[in-house]
Scaffold this active site. Structure first.
Site, PDB file in Angstrom:
ATOM      1  N   HIS A  63      76.660  41.076  53.367  1.00 16.49           N
ATOM      2  CA  HIS A  63      76.417  42.188  54.182  1.00 16.49           C
ATOM      3  C   HIS A  63      75.943  41.581  55.661  1.00 16.49           C
ATOM      4  O   HIS A  63      74.572  41.497  55.506  1.00 16.49           O
ATOM      5  CB  HIS A  63      76.082  43.434  53.807  1.00 16.49           C
ATOM      6  CG  HIS A  63      76.921  44.347  52.612  1.00 16.49           C
ATOM      7  ND1 HIS A  63      76.174  44.755  51.458  1.00 16.49           N
ATOM      8  CD2 HIS A  63      78.154  44.382  52.519  1.00 16.49           C
ATOM      9  CE1 HIS A  63      77.370  45.189  50.557  1.00 16.49           C
ATOM     10  NE2 HIS A  63      78.281  45.005  51.368  1.00 16.49           N
ATOM     11  N   GLU A  66      72.420  42.758  57.131  1.00 18.82           N
ATOM     12  CA  GLU A  66      71.276  42.793  56.275  1.00 18.82           C
ATOM     13  C   GLU A  66      70.382  41.509  56.460  1.00 18.82           C
ATOM     14  O   GLU A  66      70.530  40.727  55.762  1.00 18.82           O
ATOM     15  CB  GLU A  66      71.690  42.875  54.775  1.00 18.82           C
ATOM     16  CG  GLU A  66      72.560  44.266  54.708  1.00 18.82           C
ATOM     17  CD  GLU A  66      72.964  44.548  53.465  1.00 18.82           C
ATOM     18  OE1 GLU A  66      72.692  43.820  52.532  1.00 18.82           O
ATOM     19  OE2 GLU A  66      73.693  45.541  53.316  1.00 18.82           O
ATOM     20  N   HIS A 159      70.010  41.576  49.510  1.00 14.95           N
ATOM     21  CA  HIS A 159      70.335  42.493  50.279  1.00 14.95           C
ATOM     22  C   HIS A 159      69.268  43.594  51.055  1.00 14.95           C
ATOM     23  O   HIS A 159      68.016  43.020  50.591  1.00 14.95           O
ATOM     24  CB  HIS A 159      71.337  43.442  49.720  1.00 14.95           C
ATOM     25  CG  HIS A 159      72.659  42.995  49.245  1.00 14.95           C
ATOM     26  ND1 HIS A 159      73.898  43.600  49.632  1.00 14.95           N
ATOM     27  CD2 HIS A 159      73.006  41.997  48.221  1.00 14.95           C
ATOM     28  CE1 HIS A 159      74.816  43.018  49.079  1.00 14.95           C
ATOM     29  NE2 HIS A 159      74.462  41.789  48.051  1.00 14.95           N
ATOM     30  N   GLU A 223      67.584  44.536  46.483  1.00 13.77           N
ATOM     31  CA  GLU A 223      67.450  45.377  47.956  1.00 13.77           C
ATOM     32  C   GLU A 223      66.139  45.117  48.329  1.00 13.77           C
ATOM     33  O   GLU A 223      65.063  45.748  47.769  1.00 13.77           O
ATOM     34  CB  GLU A 223      67.687  46.883  47.583  1.00 13.77           C
ATOM     35  CG  GLU A 223      69.006  47.052  47.098  1.00 13.77           C
ATOM     36  CD  GLU A 223      70.189  46.918  48.123  1.00 13.77           C
ATOM     37  OE1 GLU A 223      70.085  46.692  49.386  1.00 13.77           O
ATOM     38  OE2 GLU A 223      71.582  46.905  47.717  1.00 13.77           O
TER      39      GLU A 223
HETATM   40  O1  LIG Z   1      72.173  50.944  51.216  1.00 13.36           O
HETATM   41  C1  LIG Z   1      73.309  50.919  51.066  1.00 13.36           C
HETATM   42  O2  LIG Z   1      74.114  52.166  51.050  1.00 13.36           O
HETATM   43  C2  LIG Z   1      74.023  49.762  50.313  1.00 13.36           C
HETATM   44  C3  LIG Z   1      73.066  48.522  50.275  1.00 13.36           C
HETATM   45  C4  LIG Z   1      74.045  47.629  49.419  1.00 13.36           C
HETATM   46  O3  LIG Z   1      74.668  46.856  50.156  1.00 13.36           O
HETATM   47  N1  LIG Z   1      73.980  47.560  48.251  1.00 13.36           N
HETATM   48  C5  LIG Z   1      74.920  46.976  47.606  1.00 13.36           C
HETATM   49  C6  LIG Z   1      74.562  47.394  45.981  1.00 13.36           C
HETATM   50  C7  LIG Z   1      75.473  46.310  45.082  1.00 13.36           C
HETATM   51  C8  LIG Z   1      75.224  46.838  43.578  1.00 13.36           C
HETATM   52  O4  LIG Z   1      75.727  47.863  43.071  1.00 13.36           O
HETATM   53  O5  LIG Z   1      74.850  45.943  42.686  1.00 13.36           O
HETATM   54  C9  LIG Z   1      76.223  47.277  47.710  1.00 13.36           C
HETATM   55  O6  LIG Z   1      76.653  48.555  48.109  1.00 13.36           O
HETATM   56  O7  LIG Z   1      77.164  46.495  47.694  1.00 13.36           O
HETATM   57 ZN   LIG Z   2      74.166  44.976  51.012  1.00 11.34          ZN
END
Ligand SMILES: O=C(O)CCC(=O)N[C@@H](CCC(=O)O)C(=O)O
Ligand SMILES: [Zn+2]
Length: 344
Positions: A63, A66, A159, A223
């Site tokens: 993303h 980020e 991320h 994260e």
């Molecule tokens: O903060 C958020 O809403 C999204 C942050 C983010 O990009 N998280 C990843 C997590 C991926 C996973 O579930 O392993 C995403 O949503 O792609």
């Molecule tokens: Zn992300």
């Protein structure tokens, strides 16, 4: 063409940002014997002359907005090329979505982290993110499979979260299809400053799930805090993460001492709520943080006519996002769990 500048500055991030979709492959060798392979824009592999047993993938900018993980990986790449940091293991760095870095957005047309595990080839849609997902799968496949079998594999996909989080740093452990979770990985994450881990309970289209499922890699979405523009990250908050990543790539082995379950806050996913209707809303404000718990019966989300109520006391929200494409995950909920016999 670009090699002399890259050798002089080590600035692979700028080179990547100046070439949003493609960069011709090039190769050179550092004076310490490490081979440098530029594989494509945002994709660079380092192979020490005598390499150890670990094959390590570090990705960021899946993303583009980020930025903290991008800054961490940029610094690591520069210190490797400038020979301030000597590697012990093969490492593949990936800046996932260069154009989305440049426009400062999560993605350009489609969320790259919903396109792995072959999803990029479904539904007859074609765009740059789909091409990139297919290419990234290929680069990771080549990286893990171009050496002998039986080596150790890991992939940390770095991320930052859109919202603030009660637990500032946390990791997503992809679904392991019944295989045990590893205490040593919890220890690695703790050393990175990440004491909170969510255990997924189903297959996903994320980059970390891809490496975990296809290659048995110890893979995580990590994260590291909240999304901020370049220059606004307090890099002191990532000191432990950076130091531990340096240790991972530059030391033969990492030693974490004795495992203590009390060091961690673990959660299992209770359920995933997808947005299926245009009219999708949350009853809580954008300031509501990840890990906020709800009382049983409280409203969590409304999807058209469907009202989702908390099913268990303390059901906590993760990644609420009402603006996702129809059919995609708009919310995860989690409940606490303990270290038990399913951890080895
Ligand atoms: O903060 C958020 O809403 C999204 C942050 C983010 O990009 N998280 C990843 C997590 C991926 C996973 O579930 O392993 C995403 O949503 O792609
Ligand atoms: Zn992300």
């Amino acid at each position: 063409m670009y090699l002399e500048e890259l050798k002089r500055t080590g600035d692979f991030l700028t080179l990547t940002r100046n070439n949003e979709f493609h960069l011709p492959a090039e190769q050179f060798t550092l004076s310490n014997g490490t081979q440098v392979d530029v594989i494509d824009t945002g994709v660079i592999q380092f192979t020490p002359a005598q390499y150890g047993q670990k094959d390590i993938v570090l990705s960021s900018a899946i993303h583009g907005n980020e930025t903290a993980p991008i800054e961490i990986c940029d610094e690591l790449i520069q210190s490797i090329i400038n020979e301030q940091l000597e590697l012990k293991h093969r490492v593949l760095f990936i800046f996932g979505n260069p154009k989305s870095i440049n426009i400062g957005e999560r993605f350009v047309e489609e969320n790259l982290n919903r396109l792995f595990n072959g999803t990029h080839a479904q539904d007859g849609v074609d765009n740059q993110e789909r091409k990139r997902a297919a290419n990234l799968e290929r680069y990771v496949t080549d990286f893990f499979t171009s050496v002998e079998d039986g080596r150790y594999r890991c992939h940390y996909d770095l991320h930052t979260a859109i919202r603030g989080s009660k637990n500032e740093k946390f990791a997503v452990y992809p679904f392991l299809h019944g295989e045990p979770w590893k205490k040593s990985q919890l220890q690695f994450l703790l050393a990175c400053g990440v004491n909170t881990v969510l255990m997924m309970r189903s297959a996903a289209t994320t980059f970390s799930y891809f490496s975990s499922k296809q290659f048995g890699a110890d893979a995580f979405t990590v994260e590291l805090g909240q999304v901020k523009p370049f220059g606004e990250n307090d890099m002191s908050r990532f000191a432990k993460t950076k130091a531990t990543l340096i240790a991972l790539i530059s030391q033969e082995k990492l030693d974490f001492g004795k495992f203590n379950p009390d060091d961690y806050e673990l959660f299992q996913v209770h359920r995933t709520i997808n947005r299926t209707q245009e009219d999708f809303t949350f009853p809580f404000p954008d300031s509501a943080e990840n890990f906020t718990g709800f009382a049983k019966g409280e409203l969590l989300a409304t999807d058209g006519e469907t009202r989702y109520l908390a099913e268990v006391e303390g059901e906590a929200i993760i990644f609420p996002n009402a603006n996702v494409a129809l059919g995609q995950r708009a919310l995860l909920t989690v409940i606490p769990m303990e270290v038990d016999e399913r951890f080895v």
